[in-house]
Design an enzyme around this catalytic site. Structure first.
Site, mmCIF file in Angstrom:
data_model
loop_
_atom_site.group_PDB
_atom_site.id
_atom_site.type_symbol
_atom_site.label_atom_id
_atom_site.label_comp_id
_atom_site.label_asym_id
_atom_site.label_seq_id
_atom_site.Cartn_x
_atom_site.Cartn_y
_atom_site.Cartn_z
ATOM 1 C CG HIS A 176 12.056 -8.768 7.097
ATOM 2 N ND1 HIS A 176 11.961 -9.140 5.787
ATOM 3 C CD2 HIS A 176 12.508 -7.485 7.073
ATOM 4 C CE1 HIS A 176 12.320 -8.144 4.994
ATOM 5 N NE2 HIS A 176 12.667 -7.130 5.742
ATOM 6 C CB VAL A 178 18.829 -14.562 8.145
ATOM 7 C CG1 VAL A 178 18.282 -15.911 7.692
ATOM 8 C CG2 VAL A 178 18.540 -14.338 9.626
HETATM 9 P P1 AMP Z 1 14.009 -3.811 5.263
HETATM 10 O O1 AMP Z 1 12.621 -4.347 5.143
HETATM 11 O O2 AMP Z 1 14.918 -4.253 4.149
HETATM 12 O O3 AMP Z 1 14.067 -2.352 5.561
HETATM 13 O O4 AMP Z 1 14.625 -4.520 6.543
HETATM 14 C C1 AMP Z 1 14.006 -4.429 7.797
HETATM 15 C C2 AMP Z 1 14.965 -4.921 8.851
HETATM 16 O O5 AMP Z 1 15.326 -6.268 8.562
HETATM 17 C C3 AMP Z 1 16.262 -4.108 8.872
HETATM 18 O O6 AMP Z 1 16.660 -3.924 10.216
HETATM 19 C C4 AMP Z 1 17.218 -5.001 8.129
HETATM 20 O O7 AMP Z 1 18.574 -4.812 8.502
HETATM 21 C C5 AMP Z 1 16.734 -6.375 8.554
HETATM 22 N N1 AMP Z 1 17.176 -7.396 7.603
HETATM 23 C C6 AMP Z 1 17.037 -7.358 6.248
HETATM 24 N N2 AMP Z 1 17.627 -8.447 5.701
HETATM 25 C C7 AMP Z 1 18.162 -9.158 6.723
HETATM 26 C C8 AMP Z 1 18.899 -10.375 6.804
HETATM 27 N N3 AMP Z 1 19.222 -11.081 5.727
HETATM 28 N N4 AMP Z 1 19.275 -10.811 8.029
HETATM 29 C C9 AMP Z 1 18.958 -10.095 9.148
HETATM 30 N N5 AMP Z 1 18.258 -8.947 9.128
HETATM 31 C C10 AMP Z 1 17.869 -8.483 7.945
#
Ligand code: AMP
Length: 286
Positions: free
Chosen positions: A38, A177
């Site tokens: 994030h 990441v």
């Molecule tokens: P979430 O809170 O899981 O809905 O994720 C919020 C945003 O963070 C989304 O656009 C996800 O794709 C991104 N995200 C989650 N995990 C990762 C990661 N390991 N690397 C890059 N972006 C991420």
């Protein structure tokens, strides 16, 4: 950093901040329980925009009936500290009622890119994602909105939504990441025991091995997939793993490909349940 709870207040605040109408706004939508995946998106936004807003909202409509909506990890206090530390200016933390008031019945009908893979295993998931993202983009009207490659199909759904409904933001995709040992960061990793986490590493190991095989000349998708499956199914026999899919697909349409040519444009995707935790990951073949 200002914390805002309603759409009206967000629009008012942004109008106040942007009095001269010349500032650019970057938006990072999240469901909270923030990690470096994030914050990598937040950093990108802070570096590319005058003002960065993040949202924290666990969206019930993207969870299936037997999924983990109730148990989804939460830590609002830590999330707000992280966002403040990263230089976020505005945080939108709407209530359930704010996003889905009584009588809410309008949803986005997502297209073919949402029909396979995650769309098949999580019916209704992308309908919920598209609806909430459409609302967030409509409320915040960012110049740029940031999403992670970790959720590759979600990025494609949102890019299509933004274009098809003329929402007017630029959709920017940040790299996945990973922790030093390769595991893709995810809020759901918090569910894993140590041994399950060890087993979960086989997902990224398998993906990296398949990418290497492709780089050394193997074009057959079946071969690339079997490398991933074999890697996932070996290791600690006491930890259960159930593979939903291993797919070699076109990176835009998410349609399965048979041969991956040198020009690439393909992606290998995995969804698997390690113990009771469902994880997804992918690598690009480019
Ligand atoms: P979430 O809170 O899981 O809905 O994720 C919020 C945003 O963070 C989304 O656009 C996800 O794709 C991104 N995200 C989650 N995990 C990762 C990661 N390991 N690397 C890059 N972006 C991420």
């Amino acid at each position: 950093m200002k914390i805002i709870e309603t759409a009206t207040a967000f629009r008012q605040e942004w109008a106040n901040v942007n009095e001269s109408a010349k500032l650019s706004l970057g938006l990072v939508p999240t469901m909270g329980f923030l990690h470096e995946g994030h914050t990598s998106l937040v950093k990108k936004s802070v570096s590319q925009n005058d003002v960065t807003a993040a949202t924290i909202f666990i969206n019930p409509t993207q969870f299936g009936e037997n999924e983990d909506y109730e148990d989804y990890p939460r830590d609002m206090r830590s999330d707000l500290e992280i966002l403040d530390h990263e230089g976020v200016d505005l945080v939108f933390v709407p209530s359930l009622d704010e996003m889905y008031p009584e009588g809410f019945e309008t949803f986005i009908d997502v297209g073919s890119v949402a029909s396979r893979l995650e769309g098949e295993y999580r019916p209704g998931h992308f309908r919920g994602v598209a609806t909430v993202v459409c609302k967030l983009l409509s409320i915040c009207r960012p110049d740029r909105a940031y999403f992670g490659q970790k959720d590759a199909q979600q990025c494609a759904v949102i890019t299509a939504l933004n274009k098809d409904l003329s929402l007017g933001s630029e959709i920017i995709v940040g790299d996945t990441v990973r922790s030093a040992d390769g595991l893709a960061l995810s809020s759901r990793n918090a569910y894993l025991s140590n041994r399950e986490r060890g087993k979960a590493l086989s997902i990224s190991r398998g993906l990296f091995a398949a990418r290497e095989l492709w780089q050394s000349g193997e074009k057959a998708a079946e071969k690339l997939k079997s490398v991933v499956v074999d890697e996932i199914l070996t290791g600690d026999p006491d930890i259960s793993v159930q593979i939903d899919y291993v797919s070699v697909s076109d990176r835009s349409s998410f349609i399965e490909v048979g041969l991956v040519e040198d020009s690439g444009n393909a992606i290998i995707l995995v969804a698997a349940e390690v113990g009771t935790t469902r994880l997804i990951d992918n690598v690009l073949l480019v």
